[in-house]
Scaffold this motif. Structure first.
Motif, PDB file in Angstrom:
ATOM      1  N   ASN A 130       0.711  -1.212  -0.036  1.00  0.00           N
ATOM      2  CA  ASN A 130      -0.036   0.045  -0.152  1.00  0.00           C
ATOM      3  C   ASN A 130       0.818   1.282   0.024  1.00  0.00           C
ATOM      4  O   ASN A 130       0.583   2.293  -0.581  1.00  0.00           O
ATOM      5  CB  ASN A 130      -0.818   0.052   1.131  1.00  0.00           C
ATOM      6  N   LEU A 133       2.238   1.651  -3.515  1.00  0.00           N
ATOM      7  CA  LEU A 133       1.099   2.390  -4.278  1.00  0.00           C
ATOM      8  C   LEU A 133       0.923   3.695  -4.159  1.00  0.00           C
ATOM      9  O   LEU A 133       0.460   4.312  -4.975  1.00  0.00           O
ATOM     10  CB  LEU A 133       0.141   1.386  -4.234  1.00  0.00           C
ATOM     11  N   GLU A 134       0.843   4.139  -2.964  1.00  0.00           N
ATOM     12  CA  GLU A 134       0.439   5.520  -2.644  1.00  0.00           C
ATOM     13  C   GLU A 134       1.540   6.556  -3.150  1.00  0.00           C
ATOM     14  O   GLU A 134       1.194   7.617  -3.838  1.00  0.00           O
ATOM     15  CB  GLU A 134       0.448   5.578  -1.132  1.00  0.00           C
ATOM     16  N   ASN A 135       2.963   6.049  -3.228  1.00  0.00           N
ATOM     17  CA  ASN A 135       3.866   7.052  -3.850  1.00  0.00           C
ATOM     18  C   ASN A 135       4.255   6.582  -5.061  1.00  0.00           C
ATOM     19  O   ASN A 135       4.846   7.434  -5.793  1.00  0.00           O
ATOM     20  CB  ASN A 135       4.968   6.787  -3.016  1.00  0.00           C
ATOM     21  N   LYS A 137       2.182   5.937  -8.029  1.00  0.00           N
ATOM     22  CA  LYS A 137       0.847   5.719  -8.732  1.00  0.00           C
ATOM     23  C   LYS A 137       0.845   5.760 -10.327  1.00  0.00           C
ATOM     24  O   LYS A 137       0.073   5.014 -10.948  1.00  0.00           O
ATOM     25  CB  LYS A 137      -0.134   6.760  -8.359  1.00  0.00           C
ATOM     26  N   PRO A 138       1.904   6.470 -11.036  1.00  0.00           N
ATOM     27  CA  PRO A 138       1.695   6.654 -12.467  1.00  0.00           C
ATOM     28  C   PRO A 138       2.546   5.484 -12.837  1.00  0.00           C
ATOM     29  O   PRO A 138       2.322   5.308 -14.281  1.00  0.00           O
ATOM     30  CB  PRO A 138       2.597   7.996 -12.510  1.00  0.00           C
ATOM     31  N   LYS A 211       4.875   3.913 -18.460  1.00  0.00           N
ATOM     32  CA  LYS A 211       3.982   5.087 -18.101  1.00  0.00           C
ATOM     33  C   LYS A 211       3.064   5.578 -19.116  1.00  0.00           C
ATOM     34  O   LYS A 211       3.394   5.139 -20.292  1.00  0.00           O
ATOM     35  CB  LYS A 211       5.004   6.432 -17.657  1.00  0.00           C
ATOM     36  N   GLU A 215      -1.102  11.932 -19.285  1.00  0.00           N
ATOM     37  CA  GLU A 215      -1.952  11.858 -18.226  1.00  0.00           C
ATOM     38  C   GLU A 215      -3.317  12.165 -18.532  1.00  0.00           C
ATOM     39  O   GLU A 215      -3.992  11.701 -17.668  1.00  0.00           O
ATOM     40  CB  GLU A 215      -1.378  12.860 -17.020  1.00  0.00           C
ATOM     41  N   LYS A 220      -7.318   3.407 -16.213  1.00  0.00           N
ATOM     42  CA  LYS A 220      -6.139   3.132 -15.269  1.00  0.00           C
ATOM     43  C   LYS A 220      -5.164   2.556 -15.874  1.00  0.00           C
ATOM     44  O   LYS A 220      -5.140   1.540 -16.735  1.00  0.00           O
ATOM     45  CB  LYS A 220      -6.502   2.528 -13.992  1.00  0.00           C
ATOM     46  N   ASP A 222      -3.056   0.262 -14.893  1.00  0.00           N
ATOM     47  CA  ASP A 222      -2.894  -1.156 -14.834  1.00  0.00           C
ATOM     48  C   ASP A 222      -3.811  -2.041 -15.814  1.00  0.00           C
ATOM     49  O   ASP A 222      -3.437  -2.950 -16.350  1.00  0.00           O
ATOM     50  CB  ASP A 222      -3.237  -1.461 -13.170  1.00  0.00           C
ATOM     51  N   PRO A 269      -3.488  -4.538  -8.109  1.00  0.00           N
ATOM     52  CA  PRO A 269      -2.341  -3.565  -7.606  1.00  0.00           C
ATOM     53  C   PRO A 269      -1.421  -4.153  -6.656  1.00  0.00           C
ATOM     54  O   PRO A 269      -0.149  -3.564  -6.616  1.00  0.00           O
ATOM     55  CB  PRO A 269      -3.380  -2.512  -6.998  1.00  0.00           C
TER      56      PRO A 269
END
Length: 500
Positions: A130, A133-135, A137-138, A211, A215, A220, A222, A269
């Motif tokens: 977690n 994933l939080e840090n 994300k891209p 990537k 953006e 998503k 993934d 994820p």
């Protein structure tokens, strides 16, 4: 108990009954009884074990002795055939039952312990995933396995561009067993046996850090990668014309375990987070939870207080394995009262010795050698399983229990001085026997019928009292200890520091 047995021999047993105390520590044939605090009564006839009893139930033992004497008399008179017994080294029927129950208990406890380890591992890895994933994300991940490297450019490059994705970074990597275990930890779909072997034989895989090209593109990242690899199904083995199918090698026999895949993408994820961790460590290193506090699985074990110095020896040999310890009035959780939290505090306690004092330890179980060494000391109680350990720990060592910091090496240095209370504990049996002296003497004066038995007991207690008197410190030694105590108090130092 000993007096009752001698009385039974005089009144009933005669020459048929012989009493002996065997120290199993020095007898190989009795080694299975070592490190047990439970009394064991073995009945032997003509070199064979004919019965065995555990425990301190005096009425039961008396009945058993009388029954065994009756059977022996029948055999000697010819009314009964030769009694069949077992070798002394062979397990009795009760021991076999106990052994089976113990093995079953150990199996259940081991299963619970493994389940608890798995739960803790899942909690740790989930928390770490977690955080990644939080840090990050891209980012997305794609792995080109050794079997797919030759086809990668022509099969994947165009599809990636069409999906609005670009390769930010590509690294060559040699996969290991540990890497594969973490890589697929959160995935229900595992690699086939043939694919695992292909990855682990030293061949190079190619890790792609993906990537978006922009953006502002919908979807998503993934989900886009899964669609690129597997087509509209977004899961293995993928659509018929998907890149995964094109980079896959199948055997003619159709065995799924012989399929050799060439392309892989994380299916969820958390799996992606651990793929990033394994394949791009420099990227994820700042976001790893390297210091997640974890408490190892443990057991609660209790020992007679006079074994405290043996505990100290093991604490020095296995540092960090004893999580907590303390001295208590008993090893029964509902009844036990805390006496002291340190060896020094226990030595200086104001309460008199009862000979029931126990040292209780919270012992980590991640070192099998350490657990075995503590088991060899012969605990009076040990938690039967993980769940019981938690309950016992909640009683003996609640959350607000603060262990007094005490250097094990310093305690060991003071072993000679601290040995006073240990000697007192070890003398308990002798002093207790000496206390019976007056009672036995009174019995001689009031009853002629018990004269012979009283004389036997009187001689033994006189001998024990003599031993106790020899070990008692002299008046000069006691005065010397008092002077040393005053000097130490004047120096305002601990007993440990003064010995140094």
């Amino acid at each position: 108990m000993a007096a009752n047995l001698k009385k039974l021999k005089l009144e009933v047993g005669g020459d048929l009954l012989h009493l002996a105390i065997a120290k199993c520590d020095n007898i190989t044939q009795l080694e299975r009884f070592r490190n047990r605090s439970e009394p064991t009564w073995m009945f032997i006839s003509h070199g064979k074990m004919v019965n065995l009893m555990f425990g301190t139930d005096a009425p039961k033992l008396t009945r058993l002795i009388k029954e065994e004497l009756r059977l022996e008399q029948l055999k000697n008179s010819g009314e009964e055939s030769v009694r069949e017994g077992k070798a002394i080294t062979e397990l009795s029927d009760e021991e076999l039952i106990r052994h089976t129950e113990e093995e079953e208990r150990k199996a259940v406890a081991h299963l619970k312990e493994e389940e608890k380890k798995a739960k803790r591992l899942l909690e740790r890895r989930t928390a770490e995933a977690n955080n990644i994933l939080e840090n990050l994300k891209p980012y997305g991940v794609m792995l080109i396995l050794p079997n797919g490297r030759e086809k990668y450019s022509e099969v994947v490059s165009d599809v990636l561009h069409e999906a609005g994705l670009t390769v930010q970074q590509s690294d060559k990597v040699k996969l290991t067993e540990d890497m594969l275990e973490e890589l697929l930890y959160f995935s229900e779909e595992k690699f086939t046996q043939r694919t695992r072997q292909d990855c682990l034989n030293g061949r190079i895989s190619l890790a792609l850090l993906i990537k978006r090209c922009s953006e502002n593109l919908p979807g998503k990242i993934d989900e886009l990668i899964l669609q690129v690899v597997y087509g509209n199904s977004r899961k293995p083995p993928g659509d018929e014309r998907s890149p995964n199918q094109k980079m896959m090698t199948k055997d003619e026999d159709g065995d799924e375990e012989n399929i050799l895949i060439g392309l892989w993408a994380p299916p969820n994820p958390h799996c992606k987070a651990y793929a990033l961790k394994q394949l791009f460590p420099s990227l994820t290193e700042p976001h790893l939870l390297t210091h997640i506090p974890t408490v190892p699985l443990y057991i609660i074990a209790a020992y007679d207080a006079f074994k405290a110095h043996d505990i100290v020896e093991l604490m020095e040999k296995y540092p960090g394995q004893v999580l907590s310890y303390g001295f208590f009035t008993s090893d029964v959780p509902p009844e036990a009262k805390l006496i002291a939290k340190s060896f020094t505090e226990f030595e200086e306690r104001p309460t008199p010795v009862t000979y029931d004092e126990k040292i209780v330890v919270q012992l980590a179980t991640d070192n099998p050698d350490c657990v075995m060494a503590f088991g060899d000391l012969g605990p009076s109680y040990i938690s039967p399983d993980v769940d019981a350990s938690e309950v016992d720990c909640g009683f003996f060592f609640p959350p607000d229990y603060k262990l007094v910091k005490e250097e094990v090496k310093e305690v060991k240095k003071n072993k000679k001085k601290r040995g006073n209370w240990l000697k007192v504990a070890s003398k308990g049996a002798k002093q207790a026997a000496a206390a019976v002296k007056d009672q036995d003497t009174a019995s001689i004066a009031t009853s002629d019928t018990t004269k012979e038995q009283s004389e036997i007991d009187h001689e033994e207690t006189e001998e024990n009292l003599s031993d106790a008197e020899e070990e008692r410190p002299t008046e000069e030694e006691e005065k010397l200890e008092e002077v040393e105590g005053v000097e130490e108090a004047d120096k305002a130092t601990s007993p440990i520091e003064s010995d140094k």
